[in-house]
Design a protein around this motif. Structure first.
Motif, PDB file in Angstrom:
ATOM      1  N   LYS A 161       0.835  -1.202   0.000  1.00  0.00           N
ATOM      2  CA  LYS A 161       0.000   0.000   0.000  1.00  0.00           C
ATOM      3  C   LYS A 161       0.871   1.254   0.000  1.00  0.00           C
ATOM      4  CE  LYS A 161      -3.979   1.926   2.492  1.00  0.00           C
ATOM      5  NZ  LYS A 161      -5.148   1.444   1.757  1.00  0.00           N
ATOM      6  N   TYR A 162       1.877   1.247   0.849  1.00  0.00           N
ATOM      7  CA  TYR A 162       2.773   2.398   0.936  1.00  0.00           C
ATOM      8  C   TYR A 162       3.465   2.656  -0.404  1.00  0.00           C
ATOM      9  CZ  TYR A 162       6.877   5.147   2.329  1.00  0.00           C
ATOM     10  OH  TYR A 162       7.854   6.104   2.410  1.00  0.00           O
ATOM     11  N   ALA A 164       2.545   1.604  -3.451  1.00  0.00           N
ATOM     12  CA  ALA A 164       1.587   1.987  -4.502  1.00  0.00           C
ATOM     13  C   ALA A 164       1.197   3.458  -4.367  1.00  0.00           C
ATOM     14  CB  ALA A 164       0.346   1.094  -4.430  1.00  0.00           C
ATOM     15  N   ILE A 165       0.929   3.893  -3.149  1.00  0.00           N
ATOM     16  CA  ILE A 165       0.542   5.294  -2.924  1.00  0.00           C
ATOM     17  C   ILE A 165       1.719   6.220  -3.213  1.00  0.00           C
ATOM     18  CG2 ILE A 165      -0.138   6.978  -1.154  1.00  0.00           C
ATOM     19  CD1 ILE A 165      -1.758   4.731   0.189  1.00  0.00           C
ATOM     20  N   SER A 166       2.882   5.871  -2.713  1.00  0.00           N
ATOM     21  CA  SER A 166       4.052   6.734  -2.919  1.00  0.00           C
ATOM     22  C   SER A 166       4.384   6.858  -4.404  1.00  0.00           C
ATOM     23  CB  SER A 166       5.262   6.165  -2.164  1.00  0.00           C
ATOM     24  OG  SER A 166       5.013   6.155  -0.770  1.00  0.00           O
ATOM     25  N   LEU A 298      11.676   3.140   5.487  1.00  0.00           N
ATOM     26  CA  LEU A 298      10.425   3.903   5.502  1.00  0.00           C
ATOM     27  C   LEU A 298       9.260   3.045   5.033  1.00  0.00           C
ATOM     28  CD1 LEU A 298      12.357   6.232   6.019  1.00  0.00           C
ATOM     29  CD2 LEU A 298      11.184   7.573   4.275  1.00  0.00           C
ATOM     30  N   ARG A 300       8.790  -0.278   5.224  1.00  0.00           N
ATOM     31  CA  ARG A 300       8.322  -1.404   6.028  1.00  0.00           C
ATOM     32  C   ARG A 300       7.879  -0.980   7.429  1.00  0.00           C
ATOM     33  NH1 ARG A 300      13.892  -4.915   7.261  1.00  0.00           N
ATOM     34  NH2 ARG A 300      14.355  -3.824   9.191  1.00  0.00           N
ATOM     35  N   ALA A 302       6.002   1.942   7.780  1.00  0.00           N
ATOM     36  CA  ALA A 302       5.001   2.994   7.538  1.00  0.00           C
ATOM     37  C   ALA A 302       3.631   2.636   8.104  1.00  0.00           C
ATOM     38  CB  ALA A 302       4.911   3.301   6.041  1.00  0.00           C
ATOM     39  N   ARG A 303       3.572   2.528   9.403  1.00  0.00           N
ATOM     40  CA  ARG A 303       2.307   2.204  10.066  1.00  0.00           C
ATOM     41  C   ARG A 303       1.240   3.264   9.820  1.00  0.00           C
ATOM     42  NH1 ARG A 303      -1.709   1.260  11.095  1.00  0.00           N
ATOM     43  NH2 ARG A 303      -2.781   0.156  12.775  1.00  0.00           N
ATOM     44  N   HIS A 304       1.673   4.490   9.527  1.00  0.00           N
ATOM     45  CA  HIS A 304       0.704   5.581   9.356  1.00  0.00           C
ATOM     46  C   HIS A 304      -0.240   5.340   8.184  1.00  0.00           C
ATOM     47  CE1 HIS A 304       3.777   7.097   6.459  1.00  0.00           C
ATOM     48  NE2 HIS A 304       2.758   7.632   5.860  1.00  0.00           N
ATOM     49  N   ILE A 305       0.141   4.441   7.271  1.00  0.00           N
ATOM     50  CA  ILE A 305      -0.762   4.163   6.152  1.00  0.00           C
ATOM     51  C   ILE A 305      -0.865   2.648   5.918  1.00  0.00           C
ATOM     52  CG2 ILE A 305       1.031   4.541   4.378  1.00  0.00           C
ATOM     53  CD1 ILE A 305      -2.752   5.413   4.218  1.00  0.00           C
ATOM     54  N   ILE A 387      -4.251  -4.440  -0.229  1.00  0.00           N
ATOM     55  CA  ILE A 387      -4.069  -3.064   0.263  1.00  0.00           C
ATOM     56  C   ILE A 387      -5.393  -2.408   0.637  1.00  0.00           C
ATOM     57  CG2 ILE A 387      -1.981  -2.850  -1.153  1.00  0.00           C
ATOM     58  CD1 ILE A 387      -3.529  -0.727  -2.827  1.00  0.00           C
TER      59      ILE A 387
ATOM     60  N   GLU B 169       8.988   6.367  12.681  1.00  0.00           N
ATOM     61  CA  GLU B 169       8.715   4.983  12.276  1.00  0.00           C
ATOM     62  C   GLU B 169      10.008   4.225  11.972  1.00  0.00           C
ATOM     63  OE1 GLU B 169       4.167   5.415  10.519  1.00  0.00           O
ATOM     64  OE2 GLU B 169       5.843   5.667   9.136  1.00  0.00           O
ATOM     65  N   ALA B 170      10.866   4.850  11.177  1.00  0.00           N
ATOM     66  CA  ALA B 170      12.120   4.173  10.819  1.00  0.00           C
ATOM     67  C   ALA B 170      12.973   3.952  12.065  1.00  0.00           C
ATOM     68  CB  ALA B 170      12.884   4.981   9.768  1.00  0.00           C
ATOM     69  N   LEU B 298       9.080  11.743  -2.644  1.00  0.00           N
ATOM     70  CA  LEU B 298       8.066  11.132  -1.776  1.00  0.00           C
ATOM     71  C   LEU B 298       7.649  12.101  -0.675  1.00  0.00           C
ATOM     72  CD1 LEU B 298       8.843   8.622  -3.338  1.00  0.00           C
ATOM     73  CD2 LEU B 298       8.995   7.370  -1.203  1.00  0.00           C
ATOM     74  N   MET B 399      -6.666   2.796  -2.510  1.00  0.00           N
ATOM     75  CA  MET B 399      -5.823   3.857  -3.067  1.00  0.00           C
ATOM     76  C   MET B 399      -6.516   5.209  -2.912  1.00  0.00           C
ATOM     77  SD  MET B 399      -2.885   2.729  -4.256  1.00  0.00           S
ATOM     78  CE  MET B 399      -2.332   3.908  -5.488  1.00  0.00           C
ATOM     79  N   PRO B 400      -5.741   6.273  -2.647  1.00  0.00           N
ATOM     80  CA  PRO B 400      -6.346   7.598  -2.506  1.00  0.00           C
ATOM     81  C   PRO B 400      -6.963   8.067  -3.824  1.00  0.00           C
ATOM     82  CG  PRO B 400      -3.940   7.740  -2.484  1.00  0.00           C
ATOM     83  CD  PRO B 400      -4.280   6.288  -2.462  1.00  0.00           C
TER      84      PRO B 400
END
Lengths: 420, 420
Positions: A161-162, A164-166, A298, A300, A302-305, A387, B169-170, B298, B399-400
């Motif tokens: 998901k991270y 694909a979005i990024s 970043l 793996r 990325a809990r924020h998304i 995702i 996060e990292a 990013l 996806m957004p």
């Protein structure tokens, strides 16, 4: 049989949702407290067992354990430490039995990928050959998505998901600027041997011609001329070119585009620096202005998304592991099984560890387009549901609230230490 | 005076919220439709005006324009094109007047940073010296946060939020793994001359000793030995070390740690590759296992985790620009003014373009700790409110949902083209 305690540990590279599996294990064990005693977590994976460095999870409040659901990385510490075989390093196994006996541990839950499944299997085998009864259950986790028998591996969906979005966001940036500035953007993603993460970037595309225009997979031999020709054609046709490259991208002879001499504890070469290497090719051969990014940790953490689907599955495999233990099972792993039918569905089923340890599931060739630069409709159908859903953490003052556990050590019972 | 049309364009590097400013401009102009005609957007910034390549925003639905609020990057295309002075390139100005006359444009809204403020000022000056009445209003935008007179620049708050979260996060990832694996993590962030973005990573720390342990600012001369000593001490004390490095980090003599020969349209050197350079130092001098990430685009396109404060301000400056135009103002910029008092508040006030163009606001020295490796409480107090609030986009299938405009071109009225 008197009630026994459980050992739980996290192993290998951590993920955005591995703590959700920990939450599943601990909450479920608490629910079955008449059958399972305390869950002791190993500090830094199996090393915690070897050192008798255990964490008493019973000292953590219910809300702290719940907080693990929204906390990335390994709350108890992880490790890269592969047990040798019984014949190669019997001392390690004897030590493990000594520690398990001292703390009345009858259940071994190991949360990791392929290498860790091997460790878990060895513990089960040790139990049999050394006459120490222990039920070893492996809990799947790997962003590499390369565990066999399970439809997917917890941790992967959130990275997917991270990425694909990024990819979509960065592509919109390049599209805005390409008339007078950057024409080529390269995003380097993880994936040593299997291109699952790189493939996930393909979900960024909605329409024909959308970014990413080129995906580089470890499964497809890199051909410099073919790559550069495609970059040039894409820039000519679209005005810009977005490339997502797996760190494991390699030439036909198996050499990586950038070789590094650093090797990790499992003997894998530490990769990195592919994006600048590709950018250098683009500059020297085509002269386009470029930018590159390396997502590294970043992606793996990325809990924020995180993906809600991924989070739910991570919890479910932790919960199932404890249920399997209570049902008397041994040397198994809860696997995710995809349901039939058009609507995505999944369930948990047991898989034998013998068929999982040290196996890598590669991407099916038919998930990759014939030209080797993209994903097919079959690939997209597999990846897309992983995702689904946004599992947001809570925030305070603009920052996500991530749980810090007390991590209270269990009093040591053994007189001797053990050097790992 | 008969009703005149407006020109709006996006300039320089795009952000996660520059389209929110476009939304503010277009929605406000629609509200004052008795005073302002159509908003024509330049395709790819000022270049769209020079080429008479205009986009008719009146063809976009109200919901599409609203969708800009949640869409990153530059919906109309941006550019890196700096107008020379009137004496140096009079032809460009004559062309602009020709195009503005042809389309009855009396308002010029330019959405960018310091270089773009200069372009905007030149348009205002051109209006006076070449006797073409036009009101030029600059709309602030830059992730670099280096515009003077405004408390902060729209676009920065969202990058700050992304970098602070990513750092936290990292850092949790490294903390989990450091016992047997990675000890040093380096995140390279944008910021050529001012360390605002790197400073924002300091918001990741909650307690003494939290990551980031070392921040490298362009404002502080890089000293190799001092840096390595701090890395070593941190690893010895904490087990791991997280470094956030501004791409503009440089030695005392002004040379960057990695020099590149690529120069952009504004004459700035294109940087990048600092993280691997620092990693190389760590490896060769200290021998620690490391990982590094380069966030690059990013960070500035990460609309999925935009700051609500930033979004609100980006909209507000777009809205204010139109209100200033209607009030007859010229050569000004809506600036963000921070309120007094403990609770964060802000308002919009006008600032003269003469005092903004080509100025860079550096970080106050007292925002950086004495040792040069961190942010002070004053720095934290300034930065913290800029990341308040999570302005999530809507999602479909994981996806957004980002808006794609129709971007209908305005019929050309001039017989001649113009080579840019």
């Amino acid at each position: 049989m008197p009630k026994q305690n459980a050992f739980y540990a996290q192993s290998g590279g951590v993920t955005a949702v591995i703590n959700a599996s920990a939450c599943g294990v601990i909450e479920t064990a608490r629910k079955y407290s008449s059958q399972i005693g305390t869950v002791y977590a190993g500090r830094n994976g199996i090393i915690g067992a070897l050192r008798e460095d255990l964490i008493d999870t019973s000292k953590e409040s219910a809300s702290a354990i719940r907080g693990l659901l929204t906390t990335p990385a390994g709350a108890f510490g992880s490790c890269r430490h592969k047990l040798k075989s019984l014949t190669e390093n019997r001392a390690e196994y004897e030590r493990l039995i000594e520690v398990f006996k001292a703390h009345n541990i009858g259940y071994f839950f190991y949360n990791g990928g392929g290498d860790s499944a091997d460790t878990c299997l060895k513990i089960a085998q040790m139990g049999e050959s050394m006459d120490y009864p222990i039920q070893a259950i492996h809990i799947p986790k790997t962003i590499d998505n390369d565990l066999p028998l399970t439809d997917n591996s917890p941790g992967f969906g959130s990275v997917a998901k991270y990425i694909a979005i990024s990819t979509r966001e960065a592509a919109m940036d390049i599209a805005s600027m390409c008339e007078t500035s950057t024409k080529v953007f390269i995003l380097e993603v993880m994936g040593r041997h299997a291109g699952w993460i790189a493939a996930a970037s393909g979900l960024a595309a909605e329409q024909e011609g959308d970014a990413p225009h080129i995906i580089l997979f470890p499964e497809i031999a890199f051909e410099r001329e073919k790559f550069l020709a495609r970059v040039q054609r894409t820039v000519q046709e679209r005005g810009y070119c977005v490339i997502v490259a797996s760190e494991g991208t390699q030439y036909k002879d198996g050499t990586f585009l950038t070789e590094s001499s650093v090797v990790d504890a499992f003997g894998h070469q530490q990769l990195g620096g592919l994006a600048p290497a590709l950018a250098g090719m683009v500059r020297s051969e085509l002269g386009y202005k470029y930018h590159w990014a390396v997502a590294d940790y970043l992606q793996r953490s990325a809990r924020h998304i995180a993906s809600q689907t991924d989070l739910d599955q991570a919890y479910a495999v932790g919960k199932a592991a404890v249920e399997y233990a209570i049902a008397g099972k041994n040397s198994v792993m809860p696997a995710i099984i995809r349901g039939e039918g058009k609507e995505y569905s999944w369930s948990i089923s047991e898989a034998p560890l013998e068929e999982i340890a040290n196996q890598e599931k590669m991407m099916p060739r038919d998930y990759i387009t014939d030209d080797g630069f993209g994903i097919t409709e079959a690939g997209r159908e597999y990846l897309a549901p992983l995702i689904y859903g946004e599992a947001y953490p809570e925030y305070r003052n603009g920052m996500p609230i991530y749980t810090r556990l007390k991590l209270e050590p269990v009093a040591k019972k053994l007189a001797t230490g053990f050097k790992v």
